[in-house]
Design an enzyme around this catalytic site. Structure first.
Site, PDB file in Angstrom:
ATOM      1  CB  SER A 114      43.085  35.260  46.382  1.00 32.43           C
ATOM      2  OG  SER A 114      42.708  35.170  45.115  1.00 32.43           O
TER       3      SER A 114
HETATM    4  N1  SAH Z   1      45.935  35.183  41.679  1.00 37.08           N
HETATM    5  C1  SAH Z   1      45.646  36.659  41.925  1.00 37.08           C
HETATM    6  C2  SAH Z   1      44.134  36.976  41.851  1.00 37.08           C
HETATM    7  C3  SAH Z   1      43.347  36.679  40.646  1.00 37.08           C
HETATM    8  S1  SAH Z   1      41.897  37.703  40.643  1.00 37.08           S
HETATM    9  C4  SAH Z   1      46.439  37.204  42.870  1.00 37.08           C
HETATM   10  O1  SAH Z   1      47.142  36.774  43.466  1.00 37.08           O
HETATM   11  O2  SAH Z   1      46.203  38.701  42.862  1.00 37.08           O
HETATM   12  C5  SAH Z   1      41.370  36.913  38.903  1.00 37.08           C
HETATM   13  C6  SAH Z   1      42.344  37.244  37.694  1.00 37.08           C
HETATM   14  O3  SAH Z   1      41.975  36.404  36.754  1.00 37.08           O
HETATM   15  C7  SAH Z   1      41.838  38.603  37.365  1.00 37.08           C
HETATM   16  O4  SAH Z   1      42.911  39.627  37.399  1.00 37.08           O
HETATM   17  C8  SAH Z   1      41.286  38.703  36.008  1.00 37.08           C
HETATM   18  O5  SAH Z   1      41.627  39.835  35.118  1.00 37.08           O
HETATM   19  C9  SAH Z   1      41.910  37.413  35.451  1.00 37.08           C
HETATM   20  N2  SAH Z   1      41.330  36.614  34.341  1.00 37.08           N
HETATM   21  C10 SAH Z   1      40.075  36.428  34.152  1.00 37.08           C
HETATM   22  N3  SAH Z   1      39.674  35.862  33.004  1.00 37.08           N
HETATM   23  C11 SAH Z   1      41.083  35.438  32.456  1.00 37.08           C
HETATM   24  C12 SAH Z   1      41.480  34.807  31.413  1.00 37.08           C
HETATM   25  N4  SAH Z   1      40.666  34.302  30.582  1.00 37.08           N
HETATM   26  N5  SAH Z   1      42.826  34.776  31.183  1.00 37.08           N
HETATM   27  C13 SAH Z   1      43.401  35.351  31.885  1.00 37.08           C
HETATM   28  N6  SAH Z   1      43.273  35.965  33.077  1.00 37.08           N
HETATM   29  C14 SAH Z   1      42.000  35.745  33.494  1.00 37.08           C
END
Ligand code: SAH
Length: 222
Positions: free
Chosen positions: A64
Site C-alpha cells: 500500500s
Molecule cells: N498490507 C499489505 C498490502 C496488502 S495487499 C502490505 O503492507 O504490503 C492485499 C493482500 O491481501 C494481498 O496480498 C492479498 O493476497 C491478500 N488477501 C486477499 N484476500 C485475502 C483473504 N481472504 N485472506 C487473506 N489475505 C487476503
C-alpha cells in the site's frame, strides 16, 4: 538513489506525504521513519520504495501507499502491547509498522508464496510477527480476541468473524466497497451493546478473495 540513505528517504516520506496530509499520531510517524520500506518491495522497485504510491509485490498484489498505511494505523489507535490482527499480509510492511509500535501482530495472507516472503523479510528486519496462510475472511480464532483488526484488502462486507474476534473497546479498520473498484475507509468501534462507525477517505485496494492459494494448487482463484 543511494539506499544507504534510506533513513533520510523515510524521514522525507513521513514529512512530505504523511504529516503534510494530517496524520498526527506520533507513534505512527516515528514507526514509519524506522521501518526499512525498501526491504518489503522487489529489488527492481527498491529505488521507488519511498515514493507516494503503492507498488507491485508479485502475484498481482501491491504494497500500500505509505500515506494509506499511516492513516489506517492511526485510525486503529495502536499502543504498545496491543494484540492486532491484520487481514492481507502482502509484503509484510503494514505488519512491520504495527510491530515497530510495539503491537503483538498476527497477520493472515491467502497466497502462500507471499506469506513466505513476508515471513522472511520480517524476521530479517527483526520483527516478530506471526504470518499465517489462511482465508482471512474467517479471521484467526486461535488468538482472539484482538484489540484491533485491520483489513488491508477491499471488502464487500464486514465478516461476522471479524466482529466476533474483536474485544470490547477494539477497533476494526476496513476499506469497504462503495462502488466498483472504489472503497471507503470505515472504523467500527465495538462497544458493549453497539457499534459506532466513522467514515473516512476513499481508497483503492486489491480485493479480498475467497480461499487460499498455494504453489501446488495454482488457479484456485475466482
Ligand atoms: N498490507 C499489505 C498490502 C496488502 S495487499 C502490505 O503492507 O504490503 C492485499 C493482500 O491481501 C494481498 O496480498 C492479498 O493476497 C491478500 N488477501 C486477499 N484476500 C485475502 C483473504 N481472504 N485472506 C487473506 N489475505 C487476503
Amino acid at each position: 538513489m543511494d539506499l544507504e540513505k534510506w533513513q533520510d528517504f523515510a524521514w522525507l516520506m513521513v514529512k512530505t506525504q504523511i504529516e503534510s496530509r494530517g496524520v498526527e499520531d506520533e507513534r505512527v510517524l516515528q514507526a514509519m521513519k524506522k521501518v526499512p520500506r525498501h526491504l518489503f518491495v522487489a529489488e527492481e522497485y527498491q529505488s521507488l520504495a519511498y515514493v507516494d504510491a503503492p507498488l507491485p509485490i508479485g502475484e498481482s498484489q501491491t504494497i500500500s501507499q505509505p500515506y494509506m498505511v499511516a492513516l489506517m494505523t492511526e485510525l486503529l489507535q495502536v499502543s504498545p502491547g496491543m494484540k492486532i490482527l491484520e487481514i492481507g499480509t502482502g509484503s509484510g510492511y503494514q505488519a512491520a509498522v504495527l510491530a515497530e509500535i510495539g503491537a503483538k501482530v498476527f497477520s493472515i495472507e491467502r497466497i502462500s508464496s507471499l506469506a513466505k516472503k513476508a515471513r522472511n523479510v520480517l524476521s530479517k528486519a527483526g520483527y516478530e510477527v506471526v504470518v499465517v496462510t489462511a482465508d482471512g475472511r474467517e479471521g484467526y480464532a486461535q488468538e482472539a480476541p484482538y484489540n484491533g483488526i485491520i483489513v488491508t484488502a477491499a471488502a464487500d462486507r464486514v465478516e461476522e468473524a471479524w466482529r466476533d474476534q474483536l474485544s470490547i473497546g477494539g477497533r476494526l479498520v476496513v476499506p469497504l466497497s462503495v462502488d466498483v473498484g472504489l472503497q471507503r475507509l470505515v472504523v467500527l468501534l465495538k462497544k458493549k451493546n453497539q457499534w459506532i462507525d466513522t467514515w473516512h477517505d476513499y481508497c483503492r485496494f486489491v480485493p479480498v478473495m475467497p480461499g487460499t492459494r498455494t504453489e501446488k494448487r495454482e488457479g484456485a482463484d475466482g
